[in-house]
Design an enzyme around this catalytic site. Structure first.
Site, mmCIF file in Angstrom:
data_model
loop_
_atom_site.group_PDB
_atom_site.id
_atom_site.type_symbol
_atom_site.label_atom_id
_atom_site.label_comp_id
_atom_site.label_asym_id
_atom_site.label_seq_id
_atom_site.Cartn_x
_atom_site.Cartn_y
_atom_site.Cartn_z
ATOM 1 N N GLY A 9 42.966 62.053 13.993
ATOM 2 C CA GLY A 9 42.724 60.852 14.787
ATOM 3 C C GLY A 9 43.572 59.709 14.276
ATOM 4 O O GLY A 9 43.388 59.261 13.144
ATOM 5 N N ALA A 10 44.528 59.258 15.085
ATOM 6 C CA ALA A 10 45.432 58.201 14.651
ATOM 7 C C ALA A 10 45.275 56.948 15.501
ATOM 8 O O ALA A 10 46.136 56.081 15.506
ATOM 9 C CB ALA A 10 46.883 58.684 14.723
ATOM 10 N N VAL A 55 43.309 69.288 17.693
ATOM 11 C CA VAL A 55 42.458 70.082 16.804
ATOM 12 C C VAL A 55 41.709 71.165 17.563
ATOM 13 O O VAL A 55 41.102 72.054 16.951
ATOM 14 C CB VAL A 55 41.462 69.199 16.026
ATOM 15 C CG1 VAL A 55 42.192 68.185 15.165
ATOM 16 C CG2 VAL A 55 40.465 68.512 16.966
ATOM 17 N N TYR A 147 27.504 66.113 24.405
ATOM 18 C CA TYR A 147 27.984 65.341 23.254
ATOM 19 C C TYR A 147 26.975 65.363 22.111
ATOM 20 O O TYR A 147 27.339 65.600 20.953
ATOM 21 C CB TYR A 147 28.245 63.904 23.702
ATOM 22 C CG TYR A 147 28.707 62.987 22.595
ATOM 23 C CD1 TYR A 147 30.009 63.054 22.123
ATOM 24 C CD2 TYR A 147 27.846 62.040 22.038
ATOM 25 C CE1 TYR A 147 30.449 62.198 21.116
ATOM 26 C CE2 TYR A 147 28.273 61.186 21.035
ATOM 27 C CZ TYR A 147 29.573 61.268 20.573
ATOM 28 O OH TYR A 147 29.994 60.424 19.572
ATOM 29 N N ALA A 149 24.593 67.512 21.421
ATOM 30 C CA ALA A 149 24.514 68.830 20.790
ATOM 31 C C ALA A 149 25.710 69.081 19.881
ATOM 32 O O ALA A 149 25.566 69.651 18.792
ATOM 33 C CB ALA A 149 24.427 69.922 21.859
ATOM 34 N N LYS A 151 27.433 66.854 18.223
ATOM 35 C CA LYS A 151 27.320 66.044 17.013
ATOM 36 C C LYS A 151 26.168 66.514 16.129
ATOM 37 O O LYS A 151 26.250 66.439 14.887
ATOM 38 C CB LYS A 151 27.151 64.565 17.380
ATOM 39 C CG LYS A 151 28.407 63.966 18.010
ATOM 40 C CD LYS A 151 29.627 64.121 17.105
ATOM 41 C CE LYS A 151 30.851 63.415 17.651
ATOM 42 N NZ LYS A 151 32.030 63.530 16.755
ATOM 43 N N ILE A 180 31.071 50.783 17.901
ATOM 44 C CA ILE A 180 32.186 50.261 17.107
ATOM 45 C C ILE A 180 32.951 49.230 17.938
ATOM 46 O O ILE A 180 33.295 49.473 19.091
ATOM 47 C CB ILE A 180 33.140 51.397 16.686
ATOM 48 C CG1 ILE A 180 32.375 52.470 15.903
ATOM 49 C CG2 ILE A 180 34.290 50.854 15.856
ATOM 50 C CD1 ILE A 180 33.207 53.688 15.556
#
Length: 252
Positions: A9-10, A55, A147, A149, A151, A180
């Site tokens: 992740g960039a 990934v 989502y 499940a 995480k 965030i």
């Protein structure tokens, strides 16, 4: 002593984490599926390199770590930061193919990367792995089952990896961010506010009513916490699910 750090992740959060490690003198290699994010990280620091990689692809992850190996003899820190949101729908309305896509990136993508670094960490009797989960794995908002499940699976993976690698001196923790304060969330707020006929600030205040601190988490707060978890001061912290969310009490 400088450590060798790989971050998946960039984007905004990944770059902030990279900057945190660079500030302490570490070498950092980031990757992202978006070429523009990789380009933005290329050539900006002598100890920062970047690769385009998905990934969710075995081939891409192998190539990523081949490129990492061209300048890093070993990996001391792995930050699994990549994740996708998946569909927003009632579970019975979700497509089984969506489950496979999200789990392939959010869970199996982490496993792909861990497979590449675990042998070297075990051989050197040390290292740190940080997996990005989400506070949603605890609050379980409706219409986000795919989502959530994925995480929750990351949480379980983290605890298992901590047990497997702990005897070799390797720590593994998950951080569970909340809202965030970054560009991505700003776009979401703007879209949802418009749909409700609200001003963005009005919508955001309403959305934060279940956050005890009534504020979002700053990107740098996430970065600082990740760097801490990989420091000597945190060498006894492992197998933990650490929420950085201002205490998200609930999600609609």
């Amino acid at each position: 002593m400088a450590r060798n750090v790989v971050i998946t992740g960039a984007g905004e959060v990944g770059r902030a984490i990279a900057d945190g490690f660079l500030e302490r003198g570490d070498n950092v290699h980031v990757c992202d599926v978006l070429a523009e994010s990789v380009e933005a990280a290329t050539g900006v620091h002598e100890r920062l390199r970047a690769s385009v990689a998905d990934v969710g692809s075995d081939e891409d992850v192998k190539r990523l770590f081949d490129e990492v190996g061209e300048w890093m003899p070993s990996v001391d820190v792995l930050v699994n930061g990549v994740g996708i949101g998946g569909p927003r729908a009632a579970t019975e309305d979700t497509d089984p193919d969506d489950w496979g896509k999200v789990l392939n990136v959010n869970l199996v993508g982490m496993v792909r990367c861990i497979r590449h670094v675990a042998p070297g960490m075990k051989a050197s009797a040390g290292g740190s792995i940080v997996n990005f989960s989400s506070c949603s794995s605890q609050t379980a908002p409706p219409n986000r089952s795919v989502y959530v499940a994925s995480k929750a699976a990351v949480d379980g993976l983290t605890r298992t990896i901590a047990r497997e690698l702990g005897p070799h001196g390797v720590t593994c923790n998950a951080i569970l961010p909340g809202a965030i304060a970054n560009e991505r969330l700003a776009q979401i707020v703007e879209t949802k506010a418009a749909a409700r006929g609200q001003a963005p600030d009005e919508y955001l205040e309403e959305a934060l009513r279940y956050v005890s601190l009534r504020r979002m988490v700053e990107v740098r707060e996430i970065a600082d916490y990740v760097v801490f978890l990989c420091s000597d001061q945190a060498r006894a912290i492992t197998g933990q699910l650490l929420r950085i969310d201002g205490n998200f009490e609930w999600e609609d």
